[in-house]
Design a protein around this motif. Structure first.
Motif, PDB file in Angstrom:
ATOM      1  N   THR A 118    -103.103   3.394 -36.933  1.00  0.00           N
ATOM      2  CA  THR A 118    -101.697   3.381 -37.339  1.00  0.00           C
ATOM      3  C   THR A 118    -101.400   2.174 -38.225  1.00  0.00           C
ATOM      4  O   THR A 118    -101.967   1.094 -38.048  1.00  0.00           O
ATOM      5  CB  THR A 118    -100.763   3.356 -36.120  1.00  0.00           C
ATOM      6  OG1 THR A 118    -101.021   2.185 -35.331  1.00  0.00           O
ATOM      7  CG2 THR A 118    -100.963   4.593 -35.263  1.00  0.00           C
ATOM      8  N   VAL A 119    -100.494   2.376 -39.177  1.00  0.00           N
ATOM      9  CA  VAL A 119    -100.065   1.312 -40.090  1.00  0.00           C
ATOM     10  C   VAL A 119     -98.546   1.370 -40.227  1.00  0.00           C
ATOM     11  O   VAL A 119     -97.936   2.428 -40.053  1.00  0.00           O
ATOM     12  CB  VAL A 119    -100.711   1.455 -41.489  1.00  0.00           C
ATOM     13  CG1 VAL A 119    -102.214   1.245 -41.421  1.00  0.00           C
ATOM     14  CG2 VAL A 119    -100.381   2.810 -42.104  1.00  0.00           C
ATOM     15  N   PRO A 120     -97.905   0.239 -40.525  1.00  0.00           N
ATOM     16  CA  PRO A 120     -96.449   0.245 -40.730  1.00  0.00           C
ATOM     17  C   PRO A 120     -96.047   1.195 -41.851  1.00  0.00           C
ATOM     18  O   PRO A 120     -96.801   1.394 -42.816  1.00  0.00           O
ATOM     19  CB  PRO A 120     -96.141  -1.212 -41.106  1.00  0.00           C
ATOM     20  CG  PRO A 120     -97.253  -2.001 -40.488  1.00  0.00           C
ATOM     21  CD  PRO A 120     -98.467  -1.127 -40.600  1.00  0.00           C
ATOM     22  N   ALA A 121     -94.861   1.752 -41.732  1.00  0.00           N
ATOM     23  CA  ALA A 121     -94.384   2.708 -42.733  1.00  0.00           C
ATOM     24  C   ALA A 121     -94.258   2.066 -44.111  1.00  0.00           C
ATOM     25  O   ALA A 121     -94.404   2.739 -45.133  1.00  0.00           O
ATOM     26  CB  ALA A 121     -93.038   3.283 -42.297  1.00  0.00           C
ATOM     27  N   LYS A 122     -94.010   0.761 -44.149  1.00  0.00           N
ATOM     28  CA  LYS A 122     -93.804   0.083 -45.424  1.00  0.00           C
ATOM     29  C   LYS A 122     -95.072  -0.580 -45.957  1.00  0.00           C
ATOM     30  O   LYS A 122     -95.015  -1.355 -46.916  1.00  0.00           O
ATOM     31  CB  LYS A 122     -92.680  -0.958 -45.281  1.00  0.00           C
ATOM     32  CG  LYS A 122     -91.325  -0.348 -44.954  1.00  0.00           C
ATOM     33  CD  LYS A 122     -90.228  -1.395 -44.899  1.00  0.00           C
ATOM     34  CE  LYS A 122     -89.769  -1.809 -46.288  1.00  0.00           C
ATOM     35  NZ  LYS A 122     -89.060  -0.730 -46.989  1.00  0.00           N
ATOM     36  N   GLN A 154     -98.756   6.668 -40.226  1.00  0.00           N
ATOM     37  CA  GLN A 154     -97.603   5.774 -40.156  1.00  0.00           C
ATOM     38  C   GLN A 154     -97.178   5.574 -38.699  1.00  0.00           C
ATOM     39  O   GLN A 154     -97.115   6.526 -37.921  1.00  0.00           O
ATOM     40  CB  GLN A 154     -96.432   6.341 -40.958  1.00  0.00           C
ATOM     41  CG  GLN A 154     -96.622   6.306 -42.461  1.00  0.00           C
ATOM     42  CD  GLN A 154     -95.387   6.795 -43.192  1.00  0.00           C
ATOM     43  OE1 GLN A 154     -94.503   7.417 -42.614  1.00  0.00           O
ATOM     44  NE2 GLN A 154     -95.316   6.512 -44.479  1.00  0.00           N
ATOM     45  N   GLU A 155     -96.877   4.325 -38.358  1.00  0.00           N
ATOM     46  CA  GLU A 155     -96.515   4.008 -36.977  1.00  0.00           C
ATOM     47  C   GLU A 155     -95.302   4.790 -36.469  1.00  0.00           C
ATOM     48  O   GLU A 155     -95.301   5.235 -35.312  1.00  0.00           O
ATOM     49  CB  GLU A 155     -96.304   2.497 -36.845  1.00  0.00           C
ATOM     50  CG  GLU A 155     -97.616   1.726 -36.949  1.00  0.00           C
ATOM     51  CD  GLU A 155     -97.439   0.225 -37.075  1.00  0.00           C
ATOM     52  OE1 GLU A 155     -96.277  -0.243 -37.086  1.00  0.00           O
ATOM     53  OE2 GLU A 155     -98.453  -0.484 -37.170  1.00  0.00           O
ATOM     54  N   LYS A 187    -103.011  -0.627 -47.129  1.00  0.00           N
ATOM     55  CA  LYS A 187    -103.694   0.525 -46.540  1.00  0.00           C
ATOM     56  C   LYS A 187    -105.183   0.506 -46.883  1.00  0.00           C
ATOM     57  O   LYS A 187    -106.034   0.775 -46.027  1.00  0.00           O
ATOM     58  CB  LYS A 187    -103.052   1.821 -47.036  1.00  0.00           C
ATOM     59  CG  LYS A 187    -101.635   2.045 -46.537  1.00  0.00           C
ATOM     60  CD  LYS A 187    -101.033   3.307 -47.147  1.00  0.00           C
ATOM     61  CE  LYS A 187     -99.603   3.516 -46.690  1.00  0.00           C
ATOM     62  NZ  LYS A 187     -98.981   4.704 -47.326  1.00  0.00           N
ATOM     63  N   ASP A 247     -89.613  -2.583 -37.653  1.00  0.00           N
ATOM     64  CA  ASP A 247     -89.512  -1.415 -38.524  1.00  0.00           C
ATOM     65  C   ASP A 247     -88.559  -0.403 -37.912  1.00  0.00           C
ATOM     66  O   ASP A 247     -88.598  -0.146 -36.701  1.00  0.00           O
ATOM     67  CB  ASP A 247     -90.878  -0.749 -38.719  1.00  0.00           C
ATOM     68  CG  ASP A 247     -91.788  -1.557 -39.624  1.00  0.00           C
ATOM     69  OD1 ASP A 247     -91.402  -1.796 -40.779  1.00  0.00           O
ATOM     70  OD2 ASP A 247     -92.878  -1.947 -39.173  1.00  0.00           O
ATOM     71  N   THR A 295     -87.235   4.473 -44.491  1.00  0.00           N
ATOM     72  CA  THR A 295     -87.596   3.365 -43.605  1.00  0.00           C
ATOM     73  C   THR A 295     -86.916   2.085 -44.073  1.00  0.00           C
ATOM     74  O   THR A 295     -86.523   1.949 -45.224  1.00  0.00           O
ATOM     75  CB  THR A 295     -89.120   3.126 -43.584  1.00  0.00           C
ATOM     76  OG1 THR A 295     -89.556   2.755 -44.900  1.00  0.00           O
ATOM     77  CG2 THR A 295     -89.875   4.353 -43.113  1.00  0.00           C
ATOM     78  N   VAL A 342     -90.996  11.533 -41.973  1.00  0.00           N
ATOM     79  CA  VAL A 342     -90.244  10.307 -42.210  1.00  0.00           C
ATOM     80  C   VAL A 342     -89.590  10.416 -43.577  1.00  0.00           C
ATOM     81  O   VAL A 342     -90.264  10.629 -44.578  1.00  0.00           O
ATOM     82  CB  VAL A 342     -91.172   9.072 -42.174  1.00  0.00           C
ATOM     83  CG1 VAL A 342     -90.395   7.814 -42.543  1.00  0.00           C
ATOM     84  CG2 VAL A 342     -91.795   8.902 -40.794  1.00  0.00           C
ATOM     85  N   ALA A 354     -87.225   3.639 -38.729  1.00  0.00           N
ATOM     86  CA  ALA A 354     -87.549   4.811 -39.542  1.00  0.00           C
ATOM     87  C   ALA A 354     -86.681   5.985 -39.121  1.00  0.00           C
ATOM     88  O   ALA A 354     -86.406   6.180 -37.931  1.00  0.00           O
ATOM     89  CB  ALA A 354     -89.024   5.174 -39.392  1.00  0.00           C
TER      90      ALA A 354
END
Length: 355
Positions: free
Chosen positions: A129-133, A158-159, A139, A189, A205, A202, A191
């Motif tokens: 998982t990675v932050p949406a932003k 995305q988280e 990435k 974050d 965000t 999503v 979203a």
């Protein structure tokens, strides 16, 4: 039999990380080497050049920070929050290794440690998982860390989607608008998602990469611990020197982090240091901590930071011409969201549909 799907999911967090496996359609956390659900995202190097990861590394860092109040010099071969630097040229110097480590190399150490918690098979594939932003560079850096850790194939998720999917497994609601409120250790974050027939998307965000549990720890230090020290010890000289003040604050944060966590569930918490843990004040008297923090005191310090997060949610809704009344669910993610303070604030200012 060769797999045709990925069974492992990894939360590679700024502050803590975890790994889980799908077993008969249910995600099961793989316990750490100390039988915990999560592991500090911390790497340390000892004098012999051996790398330690997780709780052992974090404990070493805590000792270093407290010990620094004896010499007022902080030298450490322990590293945290390197996720913030993914995809940049920043490096972390190790005097014991005689070289610098990249954020990707440090993240790879965390991933290798997480893989080791799976005892019955080798892990080659995972969803991380990675932050949406996260930017494209960030990435790409995450995938590079996975490659360095020996993964053969990784997908990024995305988280907010991951949090919504986890929530979706336990709810009958498959349509509507959801908001994810992810208040982690180092970042925040929010979203907005639209859910149709269980399919989540999503569509906007917002967040703050420097708002999280660490801010709460420092607030407790500045509002409660420092006044206590000023009342009981001579520390004006220490506070007058920026480097010494920062060393003192960092040492005190090693105590307030636990207090913050406990005060989500208890009305008071005692902070006690051990003899010899800390250095001396301006007059040569050894500093000791022996105080009680009440939930009321803690909430007064933490409220402004939770309000920042709530205001970000309001901004996100306003930008999309929405109100909290249109939200079917507000999903909470992150350790600080256990606090009844932030839950009450969200119910009062955003929506009563808080999960």
């Amino acid at each position: 039999m060769e797999r045709n799907k990925i069974d492992y999911g990894i939360d590679l967090g700024t502050t803590n990380s975890a790994i889980c496996r799908m077993e008969k359609g249910v995600p099961v956390i793989q316990k750490t080497d100390i039988q915990a659900d999560i592991m500090p995202s911390c790497v340390s190097v000892n004098k012999k050049g051996a790398r330690r990861v997780g709780q052992t590394a974090y404990n070493s860092m805590l000792q270093d920070k407290r010990r620094a109040t004896k010499s007022w010099k902080y030298t450490s071969n322990s590293y945290v929050e390197f996720k913030r630097s993914m995809g940049t040229n920043q490096t972390y110097n190790s005097s014991y290794l005689g070289k610098s480590l990249s954020p990707e190399e440090l993240s790879a150490e965390v991933l290798i440690k997480l893989k080791s918690f799976v005892l019955d098979e080798n892990v080659h594939d995972a969803v991380i998982t990675v932050p949406a932003k996260f930017t494209l560079l960030q990435k790409t850096a995450t995938l590079e860390a996975a490659k360095l850790a020996g993964f053969e194939h990784c997908e990024l998720l995305q988280e907010p989607i991951a949090a919504s999917m986890a929530f979706g497994l336990s709810t009958e609601e498959k349509n509507g608008y959801w908001m994810v409120f992810d208040f982690g250790g180092g970042t925040f974050d929010a979203a907005l998602l639209k859910v149709e027939d269980g399919i989540m998307q999503v569509f906007d965000t917002e967040g703050d990469n420097y708002l999280g549990g660490k801010n709460l720890d420092l607030a407790l230090v500045n509002d409660i611990i420092i006044p206590y020290l000023k009342e009981n010890y001579a520390i004006d000289g220490i506070l007058a020197v920026p480097d010494k003040k920062e060393i003192l604050q960092e040492a005190m944060k090693t105590y307030t982090e636990e207090a913050k966590n406990q005060l989500s569930f208890q009305t008071s918490w005692d902070i006690l240091s051990n003899l010899g843990d800390l250095g001396e004040d301006d007059n040569g008297e050894e500093i000791e901590l022996d105080l009680t923090i009440t939930q009321e005191q803690a909430f007064a310090s933490m409220r402004p930071y939770f309000q920042k997060a709530v205001d970000i949610c309001k901004k996100l809704l306003q930008r999309n011409n929405m109100t909290g009344e249109q939200l079917n669910k507000l999903i909470l993610v992150g350790g600080p969201t256990h606090s009844p303070l932030v839950r009450d604030m969200l119910r009062e200012q955003i929506t009563p549909n808080v999960d």
